[in-house]
Write an enzyme that holds these catalytic residues in place. Structure first.
Site, mmCIF file in Angstrom:
data_model
loop_
_atom_site.group_PDB
_atom_site.id
_atom_site.type_symbol
_atom_site.label_atom_id
_atom_site.label_comp_id
_atom_site.label_asym_id
_atom_site.label_seq_id
_atom_site.Cartn_x
_atom_site.Cartn_y
_atom_site.Cartn_z
ATOM 1 N N HIS A 1 0.821 -1.210 0.000
ATOM 2 C CA HIS A 1 0.000 0.000 0.000
ATOM 3 C C HIS A 1 0.862 1.271 0.000
ATOM 4 O O HIS A 1 0.493 2.287 -0.586
ATOM 5 C CB HIS A 1 -0.905 0.035 1.239
ATOM 6 C CG HIS A 1 -2.037 -0.947 1.198
ATOM 7 N ND1 HIS A 1 -3.064 -0.868 0.288
ATOM 8 C CD2 HIS A 1 -2.307 -2.021 1.984
ATOM 9 C CE1 HIS A 1 -3.925 -1.846 0.508
ATOM 10 N NE2 HIS A 1 -3.486 -2.567 1.523
ATOM 11 N N HIS B 1 -3.893 -7.960 14.294
ATOM 12 C CA HIS B 1 -3.140 -7.204 13.285
ATOM 13 C C HIS B 1 -3.328 -5.723 13.594
ATOM 14 O O HIS B 1 -4.439 -5.205 13.502
ATOM 15 C CB HIS B 1 -3.699 -7.555 11.897
ATOM 16 C CG HIS B 1 -3.125 -6.752 10.764
ATOM 17 N ND1 HIS B 1 -2.205 -7.270 9.872
ATOM 18 C CD2 HIS B 1 -3.360 -5.480 10.351
ATOM 19 C CE1 HIS B 1 -1.907 -6.357 8.957
ATOM 20 N NE2 HIS B 1 -2.596 -5.249 9.228
ATOM 21 N N HIS C 1 -2.374 -1.440 13.487
ATOM 22 C CA HIS C 1 -1.866 -0.293 12.735
ATOM 23 C C HIS C 1 -1.456 0.786 13.726
ATOM 24 O O HIS C 1 -1.945 0.832 14.860
ATOM 25 C CB HIS C 1 -2.909 0.219 11.745
ATOM 26 C CG HIS C 1 -3.022 -0.638 10.523
ATOM 27 N ND1 HIS C 1 -2.662 -0.200 9.278
ATOM 28 C CD2 HIS C 1 -3.430 -1.928 10.369
ATOM 29 C CE1 HIS C 1 -2.848 -1.176 8.393
ATOM 30 N NE2 HIS C 1 -3.322 -2.235 9.032
#
Length: 336
Positions: A16, A193, A195
């Site tokens: 990304h 997960h 961020h």
């Protein structure tokens, strides 16, 4: 020490940050470094997963076939992971990934839309693959709702299930509550997960492990969209100091991170102003480029755009909403 399995999506989620332009040499080099470090699972693919290379979300520099074959050849002991979003990828893409030797397949769905994974999880189990399911944008659901949907995914065939803090919105207590609820509802490994929008990704990952998560994700140098992901080479020693074994060689993971910074990215991700705002607003930070472009054209503050997108609970795939929000904010500004 409790063992935690580390999954490394540097070669998938990190795409990304570079508009999915990683080439063969970068893929091979990092896969070899991760393998040498003893990282259990190395995930590879377009940032949005199998079958996602397109004009809408970005063309990858190389095909899924070439990405998979390159990384499979580079991995001697590590397992190869892939990711797929229903609607972008299909069962044909899953079959192709399995043919290329994918060991672990993750199906990602919005946190309250687990039924979208049913067919693909069933297919993977029929094929004998290691099938996982991750619930995305998980801050949009309560711990009880996440536990319910995680249990459904297990019923569909998931052999591990968990959550993505897709917007980097959580604080450790948020993670503890959600992972604890899921761990109490399923009898398979639980995934986290993170961020790093609010600078909490490593702390949140440790909270997840303490609450019962057995699989934790991390990317070299935090390589990922916007503020990036949990920083792998920090995560590993912090988990070890916190009483969790990973089986990963410290110098090896540090070397892999050095390679990643040198060869994969123009610069490591930082927790910048828009990353912080998107985390607070609960909006996927991958919207950053589109928000900046649209806000600049409309003469509005991009921070206002993120907060309005958060109020509307925008999710990935709703990029067209950015234009609508900018138009409304611009009209309101003109009227005042």
């Amino acid at each position: 020490m409790t063992h935690v399995v580390i999954h490394d999506p540097t070669l998938r989620d990190g795409q990304h940050a570079v508009r999915h332009r990683l080439g063969v040499d970068a893929l091979r080099g990092y896969a070899e470094a991760a393998d040498a470090a003893g990282i259990p699972v190395v995930e590879v693919g377009h940032g949005n997963g199998l079958g996602a290379s397109s004009v809408q979300v970005g063309r990858a520099a190389v095909s899924d076939d070439l990405m998979l074959s390159t990384v499979r050849e580079a991995l001697r002991t590590s397992r190869m992971g892939v990711f797929m979003l229903p609607g972008w990828g299909t069962s044909a893409d899953l079959r192709k990934a399995l043919t290329h030797g994918a060991d672990v397949v993750r199906i990602g769905v919005h946190c309250t839309e687990t039924s979208l994974a049913e067919r693909h999880l069933g297919f993977l189990r029929e094929e004998g693959a290691d099938a996982h399911c991750v619930l995305m944008m998980s801050h949009m659901a309560t711990p009880a709702e996440l536990a319910e949907h995680a249990a459904r995914a297990v019923g569909y065939g998931a052999q591990a299930v968990g959550i993505m803090d897709s917007a980097g919105h959580f604080l450790p207590q948020d993670v503890t509550e959600r992972i604890g609820a899921i761990a109490g509802a399923v009898d398979v490994p639980v995934i986290f997960h993170g961020h790093n929008n609010l600078g909490m990704a490593v702390a949140n990952s440790v909270a997840a492990a303490r609450a019962g998560a057995g699989i934790i994700d991390g990317c070299a140098r935090g390589f990922g969209a916007g503020a990036g992901n949990t920083q792998l080479e920090v995560l590993v020693p912090v988990l070890e100091r916190s009483g969790f074994s990973t089986g990963i060689d410290l110098y090896g993971v540090l070397d892999a991170a050095e390679f990643a910074e040198r060869e994969l990215m123009p610069a490591p991700p930082v927790t910048g102003s828009l990353g912080i705002v998107s985390g607070l607003a609960g909006v996927f930070s991958g919207f950053k480029a589109q928000v900046l472009d649209a806000a600049g054209r409309g003469g509005v503050d991009p921070r206002d755009v993120f907060f309005e997108l958060g109020r509307r609970q925008a999710i990935a795939g709703q990029e067209d909403l950015i234009v609508d929000v900018v138009a409304e904010l611009s009209a309101g500004r003109a009227a005042s």
